[in-house]
Motif scaffolding. Structure first.
Motif, PDB file in Angstrom:
ATOM      1  N   GLY A  94       0.828  -1.200   0.000  1.00 28.72           N
ATOM      2  CA  GLY A  94       0.000   0.000   0.000  1.00 28.72           C
ATOM      3  C   GLY A  94       0.864   1.251   0.000  1.00 28.72           C
ATOM      4  N   LEU A  95       0.215   2.379   0.129  1.00 32.58           N
ATOM      5  CA  LEU A  95       0.919   3.659   0.127  1.00 32.58           C
ATOM      6  C   LEU A  95       1.582   3.902   1.476  1.00 32.58           C
ATOM      7  CD1 LEU A  95      -1.816   5.907  -1.541  1.00 32.58           C
ATOM      8  CD2 LEU A  95       0.345   5.213  -2.570  1.00 32.58           C
ATOM      9  N   PRO A  96       2.754   4.533   1.476  1.00 31.94           N
ATOM     10  CA  PRO A  96       3.340   4.932   2.767  1.00 31.94           C
ATOM     11  C   PRO A  96       2.385   5.887   3.488  1.00 31.94           C
ATOM     12  CG  PRO A  96       4.930   5.191   0.981  1.00 31.94           C
ATOM     13  CD  PRO A  96       3.604   4.871   0.354  1.00 31.94           C
ATOM     14  N   ARG A  97       2.373   5.839   4.805  1.00 32.32           N
ATOM     15  CA  ARG A  97       1.439   6.647   5.598  1.00 32.32           C
ATOM     16  C   ARG A  97       1.536   8.134   5.272  1.00 32.32           C
ATOM     17  NH1 ARG A  97      -2.045   6.078   9.338  1.00 32.32           N
ATOM     18  NH2 ARG A  97      -2.319   7.453  11.109  1.00 32.32           N
ATOM     19  N   SER A  98       2.744   8.656   5.128  1.00 31.22           N
ATOM     20  CA  SER A  98       2.902  10.091   4.842  1.00 31.22           C
ATOM     21  C   SER A  98       2.310  10.448   3.478  1.00 31.22           C
ATOM     22  CB  SER A  98       4.374  10.495   4.903  1.00 31.22           C
ATOM     23  OG  SER A  98       5.118   9.769   3.938  1.00 31.22           O
ATOM     24  N   THR A  99       2.464   9.565   2.500  1.00 34.38           N
ATOM     25  CA  THR A  99       1.909   9.802   1.168  1.00 34.38           C
ATOM     26  C   THR A  99       0.391   9.734   1.209  1.00 34.38           C
ATOM     27  OG1 THR A  99       3.887   8.805   0.198  1.00 34.38           O
ATOM     28  CG2 THR A  99       1.971   9.027  -1.235  1.00 34.38           C
ATOM     29  N   LEU A 100      -0.145   8.764   1.926  1.00 37.42           N
ATOM     30  CA  LEU A 100      -1.591   8.644   2.072  1.00 37.42           C
ATOM     31  C   LEU A 100      -2.167   9.897   2.730  1.00 37.42           C
ATOM     32  CD1 LEU A 100      -4.123   6.909   1.734  1.00 37.42           C
ATOM     33  CD2 LEU A 100      -3.589   5.860   3.940  1.00 37.42           C
ATOM     34  N   CYS A 101      -1.481  10.419   3.739  1.00 32.75           N
ATOM     35  CA  CYS A 101      -1.930  11.652   4.397  1.00 32.75           C
ATOM     36  C   CYS A 101      -1.939  12.828   3.425  1.00 32.75           C
ATOM     37  CB  CYS A 101      -1.047  11.972   5.599  1.00 32.75           C
ATOM     38  SG  CYS A 101      -1.326  10.860   6.997  1.00 32.75           S
ATOM     39  N   GLN A 102      -0.934  12.904   2.542  1.00 38.04           N
ATOM     40  CA  GLN A 102      -0.896  13.974   1.536  1.00 38.04           C
ATOM     41  C   GLN A 102      -2.111  13.884   0.609  1.00 38.04           C
ATOM     42  OE1 GLN A 102       3.024  13.145  -0.132  1.00 38.04           O
ATOM     43  NE2 GLN A 102       3.635  15.229   0.414  1.00 38.04           N
ATOM     44  N   VAL A 103      -2.437  12.678   0.185  1.00 37.85           N
ATOM     45  CA  VAL A 103      -3.577  12.474  -0.713  1.00 37.85           C
ATOM     46  C   VAL A 103      -4.872  12.876  -0.017  1.00 37.85           C
ATOM     47  CG1 VAL A 103      -4.946  10.718  -1.923  1.00 37.85           C
ATOM     48  CG2 VAL A 103      -2.442  10.683  -2.070  1.00 37.85           C
ATOM     49  N   ILE A 104      -5.048  12.453   1.212  1.00 36.87           N
ATOM     50  CA  ILE A 104      -6.270  12.773   1.956  1.00 36.87           C
ATOM     51  C   ILE A 104      -6.373  14.276   2.203  1.00 36.87           C
ATOM     52  CG2 ILE A 104      -7.452  12.447   4.171  1.00 36.87           C
ATOM     53  CD1 ILE A 104      -6.395   9.520   4.079  1.00 36.87           C
ATOM     54  N   GLU A 105      -5.262  14.923   2.534  1.00 35.53           N
ATOM     55  CA  GLU A 105      -5.272  16.380   2.714  1.00 35.53           C
ATOM     56  C   GLU A 105      -5.665  17.077   1.414  1.00 35.53           C
ATOM     57  OE1 GLU A 105      -1.448  17.583   4.225  1.00 35.53           O
ATOM     58  OE2 GLU A 105      -1.717  16.412   6.061  1.00 35.53           O
ATOM     59  N   TYR A 106      -5.147  16.591   0.298  1.00 34.81           N
ATOM     60  CA  TYR A 106      -5.490  17.175  -1.001  1.00 34.81           C
ATOM     61  C   TYR A 106      -6.991  17.024  -1.272  1.00 34.81           C
ATOM     62  CZ  TYR A 106      -5.494  18.204  -5.979  1.00 34.81           C
ATOM     63  OH  TYR A 106      -5.771  18.760  -7.207  1.00 34.81           O
ATOM     64  N   ILE A 107      -7.517  15.858  -1.004  1.00 35.43           N
ATOM     65  CA  ILE A 107      -8.948  15.624  -1.213  1.00 35.43           C
ATOM     66  C   ILE A 107      -9.770  16.586  -0.362  1.00 35.43           C
ATOM     67  CG2 ILE A 107     -10.824  13.970  -0.774  1.00 35.43           C
ATOM     68  CD1 ILE A 107      -8.851  11.755  -1.715  1.00 35.43           C
ATOM     69  N   HIS A 108      -9.414  16.727   0.917  1.00 33.23           N
ATOM     70  CA  HIS A 108     -10.151  17.633   1.802  1.00 33.23           C
ATOM     71  C   HIS A 108     -10.072  19.083   1.317  1.00 33.23           C
ATOM     72  CE1 HIS A 108     -11.656  15.172   5.101  1.00 33.23           C
ATOM     73  NE2 HIS A 108     -10.558  14.448   4.982  1.00 33.23           N
ATOM     74  N   ALA A 109      -8.936  19.473   0.794  1.00 35.81           N
ATOM     75  CA  ALA A 109      -8.749  20.849   0.328  1.00 35.81           C
ATOM     76  C   ALA A 109      -9.481  21.137  -0.976  1.00 35.81           C
ATOM     77  CB  ALA A 109      -7.260  21.142   0.161  1.00 35.81           C
ATOM     78  N   ALA A 118      -5.686  11.234 -12.091  1.00 39.72           N
ATOM     79  CA  ALA A 118      -4.344  11.655 -12.511  1.00 39.72           C
ATOM     80  C   ALA A 118      -3.750  12.646 -11.513  1.00 39.72           C
ATOM     81  CB  ALA A 118      -4.388  12.252 -13.907  1.00 39.72           C
ATOM     82  N   GLU A 119      -4.567  13.569 -11.007  1.00 36.17           N
ATOM     83  CA  GLU A 119      -4.081  14.549 -10.024  1.00 36.17           C
ATOM     84  C   GLU A 119      -3.613  13.860  -8.746  1.00 36.17           C
ATOM     85  OE1 GLU A 119      -7.122  17.660  -9.403  1.00 36.17           O
ATOM     86  OE2 GLU A 119      -7.924  16.880 -11.293  1.00 36.17           O
ATOM     87  N   LEU A 120      -4.398  12.901  -8.285  1.00 37.55           N
ATOM     88  CA  LEU A 120      -4.037  12.186  -7.065  1.00 37.55           C
ATOM     89  C   LEU A 120      -2.780  11.350  -7.274  1.00 37.55           C
ATOM     90  CD1 LEU A 120      -7.582  11.056  -5.852  1.00 37.55           C
ATOM     91  CD2 LEU A 120      -6.252  13.043  -5.100  1.00 37.55           C
ATOM     92  N   ALA A 121      -2.662  10.761  -8.463  1.00 37.06           N
ATOM     93  CA  ALA A 121      -1.476   9.955  -8.771  1.00 37.06           C
ATOM     94  C   ALA A 121      -0.221  10.816  -8.813  1.00 37.06           C
ATOM     95  CB  ALA A 121      -1.673   9.222 -10.094  1.00 37.06           C
ATOM     96  N   VAL A 122      -0.329  12.047  -9.304  1.00 37.77           N
ATOM     97  CA  VAL A 122       0.826  12.958  -9.367  1.00 37.77           C
ATOM     98  C   VAL A 122       1.366  13.229  -7.970  1.00 37.77           C
ATOM     99  CG1 VAL A 122       1.467  15.360  -9.848  1.00 37.77           C
ATOM    100  CG2 VAL A 122       0.263  14.033 -11.568  1.00 37.77           C
ATOM    101  N   ILE A 123       0.474  13.381  -6.998  1.00 38.62           N
ATOM    102  CA  ILE A 123       0.897  13.623  -5.617  1.00 38.62           C
ATOM    103  C   ILE A 123       1.793  12.494  -5.125  1.00 38.62           C
ATOM    104  CG2 ILE A 123       0.065  13.794  -3.225  1.00 38.62           C
ATOM    105  CD1 ILE A 123      -2.500  15.068  -4.403  1.00 38.62           C
ATOM    106  N   THR A 124       1.483  11.274  -5.542  1.00 36.44           N
ATOM    107  CA  THR A 124       2.218  10.092  -5.071  1.00 36.44           C
ATOM    108  C   THR A 124       3.384   9.708  -5.979  1.00 36.44           C
ATOM    109  OG1 THR A 124       0.745   8.598  -6.272  1.00 36.44           O
ATOM    110  CG2 THR A 124       0.129   9.155  -4.011  1.00 36.44           C
ATOM    111  N   HIS A 125       3.499  10.395  -7.117  1.00 31.99           N
ATOM    112  CA  HIS A 125       4.539  10.087  -8.114  1.00 31.99           C
ATOM    113  C   HIS A 125       4.391   8.670  -8.664  1.00 31.99           C
ATOM    114  CE1 HIS A 125       6.420  13.823  -6.928  1.00 31.99           C
ATOM    115  NE2 HIS A 125       6.402  13.407  -5.673  1.00 31.99           N
ATOM    116  N   LEU A 126       3.131   8.263  -8.833  1.00 39.69           N
ATOM    117  CA  LEU A 126       2.815   6.952  -9.383  1.00 39.69           C
ATOM    118  C   LEU A 126       1.907   7.120 -10.587  1.00 39.69           C
ATOM    119  CD1 LEU A 126       1.880   5.140  -6.037  1.00 39.69           C
ATOM    120  CD2 LEU A 126       4.019   4.870  -7.307  1.00 39.69           C
TER     121      LEU A 126
END
Length: 194
Positions: A94-109, A118-126
């Motif tokens: 799965g995703l590292p915890r810090s990366t998952l937190c970045q994705v969730i913060e982005y979603i909330h924002a 594609a936007e969410l994938a860019v955050i994770t560099h995947l």
């Protein structure tokens, strides 16, 4: 059937490069070939096509993410059931915890906006496909489901404040209108009773 009758149907085209990328990121296998099949009913494909048609007929915020997720699911289904040899899916943590937190913060924002895979994938560099897989392993839900859940939760907190009209804050959190919000609140209460 008479020749002058119209046929109704759906065609889902997947780019070969996209399918190859999904195969490369998902499996431990080498190059594989698609098996040609005709007139074989596939319930999962039927469900995917019905869902895509419904989403495209009534587009609203979140639809792009949902369509991306359905396309990825269809690609994986093809790899698992319609290729010349059985593919073994690669196991990931799965995703590292810090990366998952970045994705969730982005979603909330960005709840009030159209959030794309594609936007969410860019955050994770995947790639979008690999992100989808790791996200699901990390959260046991899809990114689309998480966006809807976050929108419902934000709506519920706004309901408690009661400063704005329901229709107004439904749009603030990314729902098309009050009816769209109501549908997801009902689904959420059925799936996650309190």
């Amino acid at each position: 059937m008479r020749r002058d009758q119209e046929l109704e149907g759906t065609i889902l085209l997947l780019e070969p490069t996209y399918l190859a990328q999904v195969e490369h990121e998902t499996t431990d296998g080498d190059r594989v070939e698609l098996i040609t099949t005709f007139a074989k009913f596939d319930p999962f494909t039927h469900y995917i096509l019905q869902s895509l048609n419904a989403e495209l007929a009534a587009p609203h915020l979140g639809s792009r993410l949902y369509v991306n997720s359905l396309t990825t699911a269809r690609s994986i289904h093809l790899l698992q059931h319609y290729f010349t040899r059985n593919l073994v899916l690669r196991e990931d943590d799965g995703l590292p915890r810090s990366t998952l937190c970045q994705v969730i913060e982005y979603i909330h924002a960005h709840l009030d906006q159209e959030v794309g895979l594609a936007e969410l994938a860019v955050i994770t560099h995947l790639s979008p496909h690999y992100f989808t897989r790791l996200f699901k392993q990390s959260t046991r839900s899809t990114s689309h489901q998480l966006v809807i859940c976050c929108r419902v939760e934000r709506s519920e907190s706004l309901l408690l404040d009661r400063k704005d009209a329901i229709a107004q804050f439904a749009r603030q959190v990314g729902f098309a209108n009050q009816a769209h919000l109501n549908v997801h609140i009902k689904r959420s209460s059925v799936l996650h009773p309190r």
